[in-house]
Design a protein around this motif. Structure first.
Motif, short mmCIF file in Angstrom:
data_model
loop_
_atom_site.label_atom_id
_atom_site.label_comp_id
_atom_site.label_asym_id
_atom_site.label_seq_id
_atom_site.Cartn_x
_atom_site.Cartn_y
_atom_site.Cartn_z
N GLU A 37 0.84 -1.19 0.00
CA GLU A 37 0.00 0.00 0.00
C GLU A 37 0.87 1.24 0.00
OE1 GLU A 37 -3.18 -0.13 2.82
OE2 GLU A 37 -3.50 -2.29 2.58
N GLN A 38 0.26 2.38 -0.34
CA GLN A 38 1.06 3.59 -0.50
C GLN A 38 0.30 4.82 -0.02
OE1 GLN A 38 1.37 4.88 -4.77
NE2 GLN A 38 0.48 2.84 -5.16
N ALA A 39 1.07 5.86 0.30
CA ALA A 39 0.51 7.15 0.68
C ALA A 39 1.50 8.23 0.25
CB ALA A 39 0.26 7.22 2.19
N ASP A 40 0.97 9.45 0.03
CA ASP A 40 1.84 10.50 -0.51
C ASP A 40 2.22 11.56 0.52
OD1 ASP A 40 -0.59 11.74 -0.24
OD2 ASP A 40 -0.82 12.26 -2.37
N ASP A 41 1.63 11.53 1.71
CA ASP A 41 2.03 12.49 2.74
C ASP A 41 1.72 11.93 4.12
OD1 ASP A 41 -0.71 12.87 3.24
OD2 ASP A 41 -0.82 14.69 2.04
N ASP A 42 2.07 12.69 5.16
CA ASP A 42 1.94 12.22 6.53
C ASP A 42 0.49 11.92 6.90
OD1 ASP A 42 4.57 12.97 6.40
OD2 ASP A 42 4.34 14.74 7.67
N ALA A 43 -0.41 12.85 6.57
CA ALA A 43 -1.80 12.68 6.96
C ALA A 43 -2.41 11.45 6.29
CB ALA A 43 -2.60 13.94 6.59
N ALA A 44 -2.14 11.27 5.00
CA ALA A 44 -2.66 10.11 4.30
C ALA A 44 -2.09 8.82 4.87
CB ALA A 44 -2.35 10.22 2.81
N ALA A 45 -0.80 8.85 5.25
CA ALA A 45 -0.17 7.66 5.82
C ALA A 45 -0.79 7.32 7.18
CB ALA A 45 1.33 7.88 5.96
N ALA A 46 -1.05 8.35 8.01
CA ALA A 46 -1.67 8.11 9.32
C ALA A 46 -3.05 7.50 9.16
CB ALA A 46 -1.75 9.42 10.10
N THR A 47 -3.80 8.00 8.19
CA THR A 47 -5.13 7.43 7.92
C THR A 47 -5.02 5.99 7.46
OG1 THR A 47 -6.01 9.60 7.33
CG2 THR A 47 -7.21 7.69 6.53
N ARG A 48 -4.03 5.73 6.62
CA ARG A 48 -3.83 4.37 6.13
C ARG A 48 -3.46 3.43 7.27
NH1 ARG A 48 -5.19 2.27 1.25
NH2 ARG A 48 -4.34 4.12 0.22
N ILE A 49 -2.62 3.88 8.19
CA ILE A 49 -2.22 3.05 9.34
C ILE A 49 -3.45 2.71 10.19
CG2 ILE A 49 -0.96 3.09 11.52
CD1 ILE A 49 1.18 4.77 10.03
N ASP A 50 -4.30 3.71 10.43
CA ASP A 50 -5.51 3.46 11.21
C ASP A 50 -6.44 2.49 10.49
OD1 ASP A 50 -4.56 5.19 13.13
OD2 ASP A 50 -5.73 6.91 12.41
N ASP A 51 -6.51 2.60 9.18
CA ASP A 51 -7.38 1.71 8.40
C ASP A 51 -6.87 0.27 8.46
OD1 ASP A 51 -9.47 1.15 6.30
OD2 ASP A 51 -7.66 0.62 5.18
N ARG A 78 4.04 6.94 15.24
CA ARG A 78 2.61 6.65 15.10
C ARG A 78 2.41 5.19 14.68
NH1 ARG A 78 -2.02 9.74 14.21
NH2 ARG A 78 -3.79 8.38 13.72
N ALA A 79 3.22 4.71 13.75
CA ALA A 79 3.10 3.32 13.31
C ALA A 79 3.42 2.35 14.45
CB ALA A 79 4.04 3.07 12.13
N ARG A 80 4.46 2.64 15.24
CA ARG A 80 4.83 1.76 16.34
C ARG A 80 3.75 1.73 17.43
NH1 ARG A 80 9.55 -0.29 18.40
NH2 ARG A 80 9.80 -1.08 16.28
N THR A 81 3.06 2.86 17.63
CA THR A 81 1.99 2.89 18.63
C THR A 81 0.86 1.93 18.26
OG1 THR A 81 2.47 5.19 19.19
CG2 THR A 81 0.29 4.37 19.76
N ARG A 82 0.50 1.89 17.00
CA ARG A 82 -0.59 1.00 16.57
C ARG A 82 -0.12 -0.43 16.36
NH1 ARG A 82 -5.28 3.60 15.11
NH2 ARG A 82 -6.09 1.51 15.51
N PHE A 83 1.15 -0.59 15.97
CA PHE A 83 1.69 -1.93 15.66
C PHE A 83 3.06 -2.07 16.33
CE2 PHE A 83 -1.12 -0.74 12.18
CZ PHE A 83 -1.95 -1.86 12.09
N PRO A 84 3.11 -2.59 17.55
CA PRO A 84 4.37 -2.61 18.31
C PRO A 84 5.52 -3.34 17.62
CG PRO A 84 2.52 -3.07 19.75
CD PRO A 84 1.98 -3.08 18.36
N ASP A 85 5.20 -4.29 16.72
CA ASP A 85 6.26 -5.08 16.10
C ASP A 85 6.65 -4.58 14.71
OD1 ASP A 85 6.65 -7.40 18.03
OD2 ASP A 85 4.49 -7.44 17.75
#
Length: 499
Positions: A37-51, A78-85
């Motif tokens: 999957e891909q994202a073009d900026d921080d906000a889009a990436a954060a949304t993708r991580i939550d999804d 932010r990624a580590r908070t949602r996915f510790p590994d």
């Protein structure tokens, strides 16, 4: 894998051409097993991580061309908070490591524990250097998450110390395994397939070939997955190494590579205390760091290919000098003659001499903090006892999973006993450090639920809710009949054996 959502590799890059090239390279190699999957900026990436989290998938790896800023935190945090590994790589161009701003960002992120390493983006296809980095990341992630089927299953109750001990032996021995509670459907299915009808009171280990080991001894378990526990047919060696931690394994490699007959005796697990470390960053040759168990397994294989012999799960209990060398006695009744002895007994964790806590060893009280212990402490308040590097490494590792981590130190500070890079990372990760404090009690119903702390200056005692306690204070150790030493050599000259 059919019932589990496909794990994800997320690429975050502002330049659409760069992003498309990286995604295409990843899809060619990994699309069968991972969603790219891909994202073009921080906000889009954060949304993708939550999804990804919302749909129950795992984020295995995030590659981003900058740290970003999401609510005051980096995208990697932010990624580590949602996915510790999750593994995290900072994408750079070839040669960009010389750019001062990029270098400073990478070092700052790594110093704060928010980044594993940088990744040079692919600039031709196939780019095997790029894929080597990606594969290493994914292997580390797969080992930590335990998503795929394992060769060995341990079926035993969580609060049973022997369950934890068997799992620890397997983990430190580099043996992937799954753990199942006996009353679960998955455990019943695994037991039925192995021909076991009843729910066991004691732990059962089911091997890949279907063998069933009922509460096996340590030596029996080691033999079951292919390790040697005997001293062999030859009752002599040029060198006997007592201890298979990093020092003992290094001695075995150097001696065996010179053509000497070497026997390495280890009473617990390969790697010693270091084998339980989640990440060692200051060992020469591993720029991204390496887990203690992985380092130990590499050293073990290196000694093995040079011809060193091993006696696993065996304890050297005494030695004596004779006219032609030494005799090392190995419990229960074996002995081996040698011309030199290397004592690499290293250290062991200092046991908590606290009334009421002994019963919780393996059920909330742990010595070390491997991935196995960390997963037990998800969402719980955790305390780490100790002020050395092992304690710092344990606290950082547990901070990825626990609701809170507090480091308890008997002394007045960390500077004299802990490396500065660890002290900096503890501060960056929000680990609380309490000095001049000691554990004096605790309790719980089957598992540890609380500990009692005493202020060493005022004597005031308080009870704290505790979902896990990792004891990482070390002391020198040595088998009975041996001098205490982290490393020592006893004996005369060992010349090269005939070739």
């Amino acid at each position: 894998m059919s019932s589990v959502a496909q794990p994800v590799i997320l690429v975050v890059a502002r330049d659409p051409r760069v992003r498309a090239a990286i995604v295409a390279e990843l899809e060619r190699r990994y699309a069968a097993d991972y969603g790219i999957e891909q994202a073009d900026d921080d906000a889009a990436a954060a949304t993708r991580i939550d999804d990804i989290a919302a749909r129950g998938a795992h984020l295995a790896l995030i590659l981003a061309d900058r740290a970003g800023d999401v609510d005051g935190r980096s995208l990697f945090a932010r990624a580590r908070t949602r996915f510790p590994d999750v593994r995290r790589g900072r994408l750079i161009e070839w040669g960009q490591w010389g750019d001062a701003a990029v270098r400073d960002e990478i070092l700052s992120l790594m110093g704060a524990g928010e980044l594993e390493y940088y990744v040079i983006r692919p600039w031709h296809s196939p780019d095997e250097y790029f894929h080597r980095t990606i594969t290493e990341f994914l292997l580390e992630w797969e080992r930590s998450i335990g998503l795929r089927p394992r060769e060995v299953a341990v079926i035993g109750r969580a609060g049973l110390p022997r369950t934890h001990e068997l799992r620890s032996l397997l983990a430190r021995g580099g043996v992937p395994h799954e753990w199942l509670e006996p009353e679960t459907d998955a455990a019943r299915t695994r037991l039925a397939a192995a021909g076991v009808g009843e729910v066991p009171d004691r732990p059962i280990v089911v091997m890949l070939d279907g063998r069933v080991l009922r509460d096996p001894g340590n030596a029996e378990l080691a033999e079951a997955y292919g390790l040697t526990t005997s001293l062999g047919d030859d009752p002599s060696a040029d060198v006997v190494v007592v201890g298979a931690g990093p020092g003992g394994l290094a001695a075995g490699v150097y001696a065996a590579s010179e053509g000497l007959e070497v026997l390495i005796v280890e009473r617990e697990s390969i790697g010693g205390q270091a084998g339980s470390s989640s990440l060692i960053r200051n060992y020469l040759g591993f720029s991204r760091g390496i887990s203690g168990s992985e380092l130990a397994q590499r050293a073990y294989q290196q000694a093995w290919v040079f011809g060193a012999r091993f006696a696993h799960a065996r304890e050297a209990v005494a030695m004596e000098a004779g006219e032609s060398g030494f005799v090392v006695h190995v419990a229960p009744e074996d002995a081996i003659r040698c011309r030199a002895i290397v004592l690499a007994t290293g250290v062991s964790y200092r046991r908590l001499d606290v009334a009421g806590l002994e019963a919780f060893e393996g059920a909330g009280v742990y010595y070390g903090a491997s991935a196995m212990e960390a997963q037990w402490m998800v969402g719980r308040p955790v305390f780490v006892i100790g002020g050395g590097n092992s304690a710092g490494q344990a606290a950082l590792h547990l901070a990825r999973y626990a609701a809170s981590v507090t480091l308890l130190v008997r002394g007045s500070g960390l500077a004299e006993s802990m490396s500065q890079y660890l002290i900096d990372q503890l501060a960056a990760q929000g680990v609380e450090v309490r000095t001049r404090v000691e554990v004096v009690g605790g309790g719980g119903d089957g598992v540890l639920e609380r500990i009692r702390l005493r202020d060493r200056d005022t004597g005031v005692e308080v009870d704290e809710a505790c979902g896990g306690c990792s004891c990482s204070s070390a002391r020198r150790r040595g088998p009975a009949g041996f001098p205490r030493a982290s490393s020592a050599i006893v004996g005369g000259t060992c010349s090269r054996a005939p070739t």
